[in-house]
Scaffold this motif. Structure first.
Motif, PDB file in Angstrom:
ATOM      1  N   UNK A  23      72.241 123.001 -73.524  1.00 41.77           N
ATOM      2  CA  UNK A  23      73.666 122.717 -73.732  1.00 41.77           C
ATOM      3  C   UNK A  23      74.042 122.464 -75.185  1.00 41.77           C
ATOM      4  N   UNK A  24      73.479 123.256 -76.086  1.00 41.69           N
ATOM      5  CA  UNK A  24      73.714 123.055 -77.514  1.00 41.69           C
ATOM      6  C   UNK A  24      75.189 123.142 -77.900  1.00 41.69           C
ATOM      7  N   UNK A  61      72.328 128.745 -82.531  1.00 46.19           N
ATOM      8  CA  UNK A  61      72.604 127.351 -82.881  1.00 46.19           C
ATOM      9  C   UNK A  61      72.092 126.999 -84.288  1.00 46.19           C
ATOM     10  N   UNK A  62      70.917 127.519 -84.665  1.00 44.70           N
ATOM     11  CA  UNK A  62      70.383 127.140 -85.984  1.00 44.70           C
ATOM     12  C   UNK A  62      71.377 127.501 -87.098  1.00 44.70           C
ATOM     13  N   UNK A  63      71.865 128.756 -87.077  1.00 42.15           N
ATOM     14  CA  UNK A  63      72.816 129.182 -88.134  1.00 42.15           C
ATOM     15  C   UNK A  63      74.094 128.347 -88.097  1.00 42.15           C
ATOM     16  N   UNK A  64      74.537 128.028 -86.885  1.00 37.62           N
ATOM     17  CA  UNK A  64      75.779 127.236 -86.782  1.00 37.62           C
ATOM     18  C   UNK A  64      75.561 125.852 -87.392  1.00 37.62           C
ATOM     19  N   UNK A 115      64.229 129.904 -84.436  1.00 40.45           N
ATOM     20  CA  UNK A 115      64.399 130.595 -83.147  1.00 40.45           C
ATOM     21  C   UNK A 115      64.312 129.604 -81.982  1.00 40.45           C
ATOM     22  N   UNK A 116      63.460 128.607 -82.155  1.00 38.88           N
ATOM     23  CA  UNK A 116      63.306 127.604 -81.097  1.00 38.88           C
ATOM     24  C   UNK A 116      64.601 126.797 -80.927  1.00 38.88           C
ATOM     25  N   UNK A 117      65.246 126.483 -82.051  1.00 35.17           N
ATOM     26  CA  UNK A 117      66.535 125.774 -81.972  1.00 35.17           C
ATOM     27  C   UNK A 117      67.539 126.643 -81.206  1.00 35.17           C
ATOM     28  N   UNK A 118      67.544 127.938 -81.518  1.00 29.01           N
ATOM     29  CA  UNK A 118      68.472 128.845 -80.807  1.00 29.01           C
ATOM     30  C   UNK A 118      68.188 128.829 -79.308  1.00 29.01           C
ATOM     31  N   UNK A 119      66.908 128.914 -78.943  1.00 36.07           N
ATOM     32  CA  UNK A 119      66.544 128.954 -77.523  1.00 36.07           C
ATOM     33  C   UNK A 119      66.900 127.641 -76.831  1.00 36.07           C
ATOM     34  N   UNK A 120      66.538 126.529 -77.474  1.00 34.10           N
ATOM     35  CA  UNK A 120      66.856 125.227 -76.876  1.00 34.10           C
ATOM     36  C   UNK A 120      68.370 125.010 -76.816  1.00 34.10           C
ATOM     37  N   UNK A 121      69.067 125.584 -77.792  1.00 32.03           N
ATOM     38  CA  UNK A 121      70.526 125.482 -77.773  1.00 32.03           C
ATOM     39  C   UNK A 121      71.102 126.085 -76.501  1.00 32.03           C
ATOM     40  N   UNK A 122      70.511 127.201 -76.084  1.00 35.81           N
ATOM     41  CA  UNK A 122      70.949 127.874 -74.850  1.00 35.81           C
ATOM     42  C   UNK A 122      70.583 127.054 -73.614  1.00 35.81           C
ATOM     43  N   UNK A 132      65.781 118.725 -77.910  1.00 36.57           N
ATOM     44  CA  UNK A 132      66.685 119.427 -78.825  1.00 36.57           C
ATOM     45  C   UNK A 132      67.099 118.510 -79.982  1.00 36.57           C
ATOM     46  N   UNK A 133      67.400 117.253 -79.679  1.00 37.74           N
ATOM     47  CA  UNK A 133      67.739 116.307 -80.759  1.00 37.74           C
ATOM     48  C   UNK A 133      66.588 116.220 -81.770  1.00 37.74           C
ATOM     49  N   UNK A 134      65.381 116.144 -81.245  1.00 38.87           N
ATOM     50  CA  UNK A 134      64.217 116.009 -82.121  1.00 38.87           C
ATOM     51  C   UNK A 134      63.990 117.275 -82.949  1.00 38.87           C
TER      52      UNK A 134
END
Ligand code: NSP
Length: 236
Positions: free
Chosen positions: A206-207, A20-23, A196-203, A142-144
């Motif tokens: 519901x990112x 999600x971070x890269x996206x 990495x945390x954004x990626x994990x929370x994205x999963x 995730x928003x935060x």
């Protein structure tokens, strides 16, 4: 989506390739370039940034850090697990310690502590910090974290780029210590962890389904970061 050509090799290691971070970053190329390639950054890089611009930035950055710590406190409240609460709590301590160091750093740049503490927040500082806090209050963790990510990871990218390109390095650059602190292994590791945390929370949160809204938040935070640099240049 692959990494856009405008990001030089070596700056691509924040977040997983299809995470999600890269996206989010790749999805707001215009805002990201305006932020991380801002003329203020070029001035830091080659040492030509007017001192008045840097001093204005430093004072506002102290005020920014206070609200950044508040946003991290909100992240403790919104955290999805006890482990995340512990990790966020530690980062609040680190930021509060950084505010003390920041006062020392300001003094080295000729700005006495009472001046730093007594300066009101600029409109740029208020709009950026309260935007981040509002995204956290209105949304979930995730928003935060997405609202916070351009701050943490953007500076890591900027420092990495400057340090990686010998053409941009200048003997006796007065801003070298600033560059080195964001290029340090500890800051870089923190930025990688944030991505990495954004990626994990994205999963887990519901990112993919929320991408449109998250992308708007990320792009807005990047835009507000660019305005934060710009206030320094406007004051010089
Ligand atoms: C405005 C701003 N953005 C980011 C950083 C680095 N965390 C900072 N110190 N100030």
């Amino acid at each position: 989506m692959g990494t856009p050509a405008w990001i030089p090799a070596g700056e691509n290691d924040f977040g997983a390739e299809s995470g999600l971070y890269r996206r989010l970053r790749d999805g707001c190329a215009q805002e990201w370039v305006a932020y991380t390639w801002h003329p203020f950054v070029q001035g830091l890089s080659d040492g030509t940034l007017p001192l008045a611009a840097f001093r204005t930035y430093l004072i506002q950055d102290y005020l920014f850090l206070i609200h950044f710590a508040r946003a991290k406190a909100l992240a403790v409240f919104k955290a999805e697990s006890i482990e995340a609460m512990r990790e966020k709590t530690a980062s609040i301590g680190a930021i509060l310690a950084e505010t003390s160091l920041h006062l020392t750093y300001c003094a080295e740049w000729g700005i006495p502590e009472p001046v730093v503490r007594g300066t009101p927040e600029s409109a740029e500082t208020v709009s950026y910090t309260r935007y981040v806090i509002d995204r956290g209050l209105a949304g979930d963790i995730l928003d935060l974290e997405v609202a916070l990510a351009p701050c943490t990871v953007g500076y890591a990218e900027v420092a990495l780029r400057i340090l990686a390109d010998p053409k941009r390095r200048v003997e006796g650059n007065p801003y070298q210590s600033w560059i080195d602190s964001y290029g340090s292994a500890s800051y870089q590791a923190m930025a990688r962890a944030a991505a990495a945390r954004i990626d994990t929370l994205g999963e887990s949160h519901g990112g993919a389904a929320r991408f449109r809204s998250l992308s708007g938040t990320f792009a807005e935070a990047a835009r507000l970061e660019a305005r934060f640099w710009q206030q320094g240049l406007d004051a010089a």
